[in-house]
Write a protein that holds these residues in place. Structure first.
Motif, PDB file in Angstrom:
ATOM      1  N   UNK A 153      -0.081 -49.779 -89.325  1.00  0.00           N
ATOM      2  CA  UNK A 153      -1.101 -50.755 -88.934  1.00  0.00           C
ATOM      3  C   UNK A 153      -0.492 -51.882 -88.126  1.00  0.00           C
ATOM      4  N   UNK A 154      -1.328 -52.473 -87.313  1.00  0.00           N
ATOM      5  CA  UNK A 154      -0.946 -53.545 -86.384  1.00  0.00           C
ATOM      6  C   UNK A 154      -2.241 -54.251 -86.012  1.00  0.00           C
ATOM      7  N   UNK A 155      -2.171 -55.365 -85.337  1.00  0.00           N
ATOM      8  CA  UNK A 155      -3.392 -56.029 -84.918  1.00  0.00           C
ATOM      9  C   UNK A 155      -3.159 -57.472 -84.546  1.00  0.00           C
ATOM     10  N   UNK A 156      -4.267 -58.200 -84.358  1.00  0.00           N
ATOM     11  CA  UNK A 156      -4.228 -59.593 -83.935  1.00  0.00           C
ATOM     12  C   UNK A 156      -4.594 -60.543 -85.056  1.00  0.00           C
ATOM     13  N   UNK A 203      -1.484 -58.014 -88.836  1.00  0.00           N
ATOM     14  CA  UNK A 203      -0.954 -59.087 -88.001  1.00  0.00           C
ATOM     15  C   UNK A 203      -0.042 -58.514 -86.916  1.00  0.00           C
ATOM     16  N   UNK A 204       0.187 -59.274 -85.840  1.00  0.00           N
ATOM     17  CA  UNK A 204       1.061 -58.805 -84.769  1.00  0.00           C
ATOM     18  C   UNK A 204       2.524 -59.217 -84.952  1.00  0.00           C
ATOM     19  N   UNK A 205       2.861 -59.715 -86.152  1.00  0.00           N
ATOM     20  CA  UNK A 205       4.215 -60.212 -86.376  1.00  0.00           C
ATOM     21  C   UNK A 205       5.182 -59.150 -86.857  1.00  0.00           C
ATOM     22  N   UNK A 206       4.691 -57.918 -87.088  1.00  0.00           N
ATOM     23  CA  UNK A 206       5.521 -56.801 -87.520  1.00  0.00           C
ATOM     24  C   UNK A 206       4.745 -55.517 -87.301  1.00  0.00           C
ATOM     25  N   UNK A 227       8.926 -45.557 -85.041  1.00  0.00           N
ATOM     26  CA  UNK A 227       9.907 -46.064 -84.073  1.00  0.00           C
ATOM     27  C   UNK A 227       9.305 -46.163 -82.677  1.00  0.00           C
ATOM     28  N   UNK A 228       8.491 -45.175 -82.300  1.00  0.00           N
ATOM     29  CA  UNK A 228       7.877 -45.202 -80.971  1.00  0.00           C
ATOM     30  C   UNK A 228       6.929 -46.389 -80.840  1.00  0.00           C
ATOM     31  N   UNK A 229       6.127 -46.631 -81.879  1.00  0.00           N
ATOM     32  CA  UNK A 229       5.204 -47.759 -81.772  1.00  0.00           C
ATOM     33  C   UNK A 229       5.950 -49.085 -81.825  1.00  0.00           C
TER      34      UNK A 229
END
Length: 400
Positions: free
Chosen positions: A359-362, A173-176, A322-324
């Motif tokens: 991980x990250x995403x929509x 999810x893009x919430x964190x 931290x960079x992401x």
């Protein structure tokens, strides 16, 4: 908002239009060829690697690896998958034709995980046009994630087709910013009694009756798993502050005819392992609990472990994390927190190589992932794209 993502929405439409059912292995090559052709049209190096050997059957398992050379000796691996779960019935919109309604795009895989492919290629398009990336980027678009990923990212990692310094899995999810993901243990518990005629229950030992006792006791084990916590915070709107362990009975099987007391009753389970938990210790805990139950029931009890998918954990203080987080927060125009994923994802394959992975995403919880009328919010697609661009253009250094 849709006008800001014309390329990505068009690509997503073409991807959704290909039914890449992970059970039937449908149209895998068509999806892979689409991604490879799209990357080559952008002037990028792209190649298909077949992981069929890892699957143990003769059906193709094409995985696409796209490479962008940046101005650095550091390499970022970005991973996404094109396979989807079956659509099922009851859709408001055609599952394999992208339908735009306001700022939502409906279709099977619109969120999980074809939005990630569109966002990643959109990011590579911008970076290639600008010549602005401070990182080498490898985009791995893989198959079979929904069924374990052994022939997908697992194959690419094992063969060292993909290797790098950092891993970004676009399946969250893009919430964190997710600095780890849970592992999974699947298995079955079998209760064995004595088969007999239903008219003479006194001459049999009904495993279903005994199973009720076992399952009631397993509720205590499940509650105990809930008291095992990770160091990582839980996703937003979770019932616990930190990621927690879980044990769930998910399938039951017993009997085949009304007038026959069966010999066995079988229960399948799903046990979730915290990102920083040892799966073997969790398995030992379950086996110990089952052993303690044996004197309390008349039937024989056995526990068989099936699949074990390990979790992964990256220190939230790592410079890549931290960079992401800075890159994604800039794109979101608000500060994102660090969390741990409750589900498993392909990040374990990269983490298994010693690569710091996040991980990250929509894939927001509200987008009906795996359900009817799955959709993605187009602003989230843009957010993912711009987060990758920001990270690549800012770079990852000790001073980041």
């Amino acid at each position: 908002m849709r006008g800001l993502a014309l390329y990505e929405v068009d690509l997503l439409s073409r991807l959704v239009g290909i039914n890449t059912d992970s059970i039937e292995k449908m149209n895998y090559m068509a999806a892979a060829e689409l991604v490879r052709g799209e990357a080559e049209d952008l002037g990028l190096e792209a190649r298909i690697y077949d992981g069929a050997g890892a699957a143990g059957d003769s059906r193709p398992r094409p995985n696409v690896v796209v490479r962008l050379k940046g101005g650095s000796d550091k390499t970022l691996i970005v991973a996404a998958h094109y396979d989807v779960v079956p659509s099922g019935d009851g859709w408001t919109y055609p599952p394999y034709k992208l339908t735009l309604v306001d700022d939502k795009a409906y279709g099977r895989g619109a969120a999980d995980d074809k939005s990630s492919i569109a966002a990643a290629l959109g990011a590579l398009k911008l970076l290639s046009e600008r010549g602005s990336s401070k990182l080498n980027i490898i985009l791995a678009v893989t198959c079979d994630e929904e069924v374990g990923g052994e022939a997908g990212l697992g194959y690419l990692a094992e063969k060292k087709v993909v290797d790098g310094d950092y891993g970004l899995v676009l399946d969250a999810a893009p919430d964190a910013v997710y600095a780890g993901a849970c592992g999974i243990v699947w298995g079955k518990i079998t209760i064995e009694g004595l088969q007999g005629h239903a008219a003479y229950p006194h001459e049999a030992l009904n495993p279903i009756d005994e199973a009720v006792k076992v399952f009631t006791s397993l509720r205590r084990f499940s509650k105990g798993r809930e008291r095992i916590y990770s160091r990582l915070p839980a996703p937003p709107n979770s019932p616990h502050r930190r990621v927690w362990g879980r044990f769930t009975l998910t399938m039951l099987n017993a009997g085949w005819k009304e007038n026959v007391i069966p010999r066995t009753c079988e229960a399948r389970f799903d046990m979730r392992i915290c990102p920083d938990e040892n799966p073997l210790e969790a398995i030992d805990g379950l086996n110990g609990f089952i052993e303690a139950l044996k004197p309390k029931v008349k039937a024989k009890i056995s526990c068989e472990i099936g699949k074990v998918w390990p979790p992964y954990y990256t220190d939230p203080r790592h410079l890549f994390v931290e960079a992401f987080r800075r890159a994604a927060s800039k794109a979101a125009k608000s500060r994102l927190n660090i969390a741990g994923e409750l589900v498993a994802n392909d990040g374990r394959w990269l983490a298994g190589l010693g690569i710091p992975t996040i991980s990250f995403g929509a894939l927001r919880r509200c987008t009906r992932i795996h359900g009817v009328d799955e959709h993605v919010h187009i602003p989230d697609l843009i957010l993912v794209r711009d987060s990758i661009v920001n990270l690549a253009e800012d770079g990852i250094t000790e001073s980041t």
